[in-house]
Design an enzyme around this catalytic site. Structure first.
Site, mmCIF file in Angstrom:
data_model
loop_
_atom_site.group_PDB
_atom_site.id
_atom_site.type_symbol
_atom_site.label_atom_id
_atom_site.label_comp_id
_atom_site.label_asym_id
_atom_site.label_seq_id
_atom_site.Cartn_x
_atom_site.Cartn_y
_atom_site.Cartn_z
ATOM 1 N N LYS A 229 38.299 60.552 42.100
ATOM 2 C CA LYS A 229 37.339 59.519 41.724
ATOM 3 C C LYS A 229 37.834 58.683 40.546
ATOM 4 O O LYS A 229 37.547 57.482 40.467
ATOM 5 C CB LYS A 229 35.981 60.157 41.407
ATOM 6 C CG LYS A 229 35.274 60.725 42.630
ATOM 7 C CD LYS A 229 35.042 59.670 43.717
ATOM 8 C CE LYS A 229 34.173 60.190 44.841
ATOM 9 N NZ LYS A 229 33.933 59.188 45.905
ATOM 10 N N TYR B 44 38.634 66.591 42.845
ATOM 11 C CA TYR B 44 37.609 65.567 43.082
ATOM 12 C C TYR B 44 37.533 64.613 41.895
ATOM 13 O O TYR B 44 37.486 63.388 42.076
ATOM 14 C CB TYR B 44 36.266 66.243 43.316
ATOM 15 C CG TYR B 44 35.131 65.282 43.610
ATOM 16 C CD1 TYR B 44 35.044 64.629 44.840
ATOM 17 C CD2 TYR B 44 34.152 65.040 42.656
ATOM 18 C CE1 TYR B 44 34.007 63.745 45.103
ATOM 19 C CE2 TYR B 44 33.112 64.165 42.918
ATOM 20 C CZ TYR B 44 33.036 63.523 44.143
ATOM 21 O OH TYR B 44 32.002 62.640 44.398
ATOM 22 N N ASN C 248 32.013 54.443 51.126
ATOM 23 C CA ASN C 248 31.081 55.468 50.667
ATOM 24 C C ASN C 248 31.499 56.896 51.030
ATOM 25 O O ASN C 248 31.179 57.831 50.305
ATOM 26 C CB ASN C 248 29.681 55.201 51.243
ATOM 27 C CG ASN C 248 28.753 56.381 51.060
ATOM 28 O OD1 ASN C 248 28.313 56.679 49.945
ATOM 29 N ND2 ASN C 248 28.472 57.090 52.147
ATOM 30 N N SER D 255 31.885 58.114 41.285
ATOM 31 C CA SER D 255 31.082 59.229 40.792
ATOM 32 C C SER D 255 31.173 59.296 39.276
ATOM 33 O O SER D 255 32.152 58.824 38.677
ATOM 34 C CB SER D 255 31.598 60.545 41.385
ATOM 35 O OG SER D 255 31.001 61.658 40.760
ATOM 36 N N ILE E 69 22.698 63.138 42.592
ATOM 37 C CA ILE E 69 21.738 62.546 43.509
ATOM 38 C C ILE E 69 21.354 63.623 44.529
ATOM 39 O O ILE E 69 22.208 64.410 44.954
ATOM 40 C CB ILE E 69 22.347 61.327 44.231
ATOM 41 C CG1 ILE E 69 22.889 60.306 43.208
ATOM 42 C CG2 ILE E 69 21.334 60.683 45.159
ATOM 43 C CD1 ILE E 69 21.853 59.673 42.322
#
Length: 259
Positions: A161, A157, A93, A144, A190
């Site tokens: 991912k 990023y 995670n 993601s 989120i």
């Protein structure tokens, strides 16, 4: 009775956000939880919440761990085996990002983002797989929506991912014969501290969250527990014939094209 009872579950990035919510949600299913993060104070608070949910303190193990450090990942696995004797579930995670345009992204920033979001999960999988084969266990990677959608100032990023998604699919094929399942959850926006930690200012964050009411059709920005419930499903025997899947927990964002 939940299939996670007494299963040994490692969760990285367990001190906040999705990781903390996953710990709290899974604690209701009575596993043996290994909470890993750099922030021991926050881990202790999360552990207290797990105990409040009825999980025995004997079934909670806190490990201070910086996933960017190989020695810490090795220690995490070694101490888990020493404490509980096995590993049944690995939840990768821990993650981070730095908002920056490609022209402002230094190689050091690039390396840092790849190290945390892709290299660390790869190495931790490598360390855990021999133990997961013994238990016919499960890996859940937290990816993601950024793995499939391009976002400005997040090139590294998004790349990391996307790589994590393909690691999920490739390991699923490699390990299927060993009865080890590998899946991913891919959250949309989120409500956590992730964006602010990546450099988003408070005023921009408020606008960003408000915009999700249009972009995530099921109701705007999501709650971390929604992701935790998907992780619990993928980690448990409820998903015993599912591997190589990317489950988007994004309120429909990945299929929605605003006019």
């Amino acid at each position: 009775m939940s299939s996670l009872v007494d299963k040994v579950v490692i969760i990285t990035g367990a001190s906040s956000g999705i990781g903390a919510s996953t710990c709290l949600h899974l604690s209701k299913h009575k596993p043996k939880l290994v909470l890993a993060s750099r922030n021991v104070d926050n881990l202790t608070k999360v552990a207290g919440g797990c105990q409040a949910n009825g999980l025995s303190s004997d079934n909670i193990f806190i490990v201070q761990c910086d996933v960017d450090k190989e020695c810490d990942l090795q220690k995490l696995v070694e101490q888990t085996i020493e404490k509980f004797g096995q590993i049944d579930v690995l939840v990768n995670n821990a993650g981070s990002s730095i908002y920056s345009s490609i022209m402002d992204t230094t190689l050091e920033m690039f390396d840092q983002t790849i190290r945390t979001n892709l290299r660390a999960p790869f190495y931790l999988c490598q360390l855990c797989i021999p133990h997961l084969i013994k238990t016919q266990g499960s890996i859940v990677n937290v990816s993601s929506i950024s793995s499939t959608k391009a976002f400005p100032t997040a090139v590294t990023y998004c790349m990391a991912k996307a790589g994590l998604d393909h690691l999920t699919r490739t390991l699923a094929v490699d390990l299927a014969g060993k009865k080890v399942r590998v899946n991913s959850v891919n959250p949309g926006v989120i409500v956590t501290n992730f964006q602010k930690n990546a450099g988003m200012t408070d005023d921009k964050y408020e606008q960003y969250i408000d915009r999700q009411k249009m972009l995530q059709p099921l109701g705007g920005a999501g709650d971390p527990e929604e992701v935790a419930k998907a992780i619990q499903f993928l980690a448990s025997d409820q998903s015993s014939f599912i591997t190589g899947q990317l489950i988007f927990v994004d309120g429909g964002r990945h299929v929605f094209s605003p006019c």
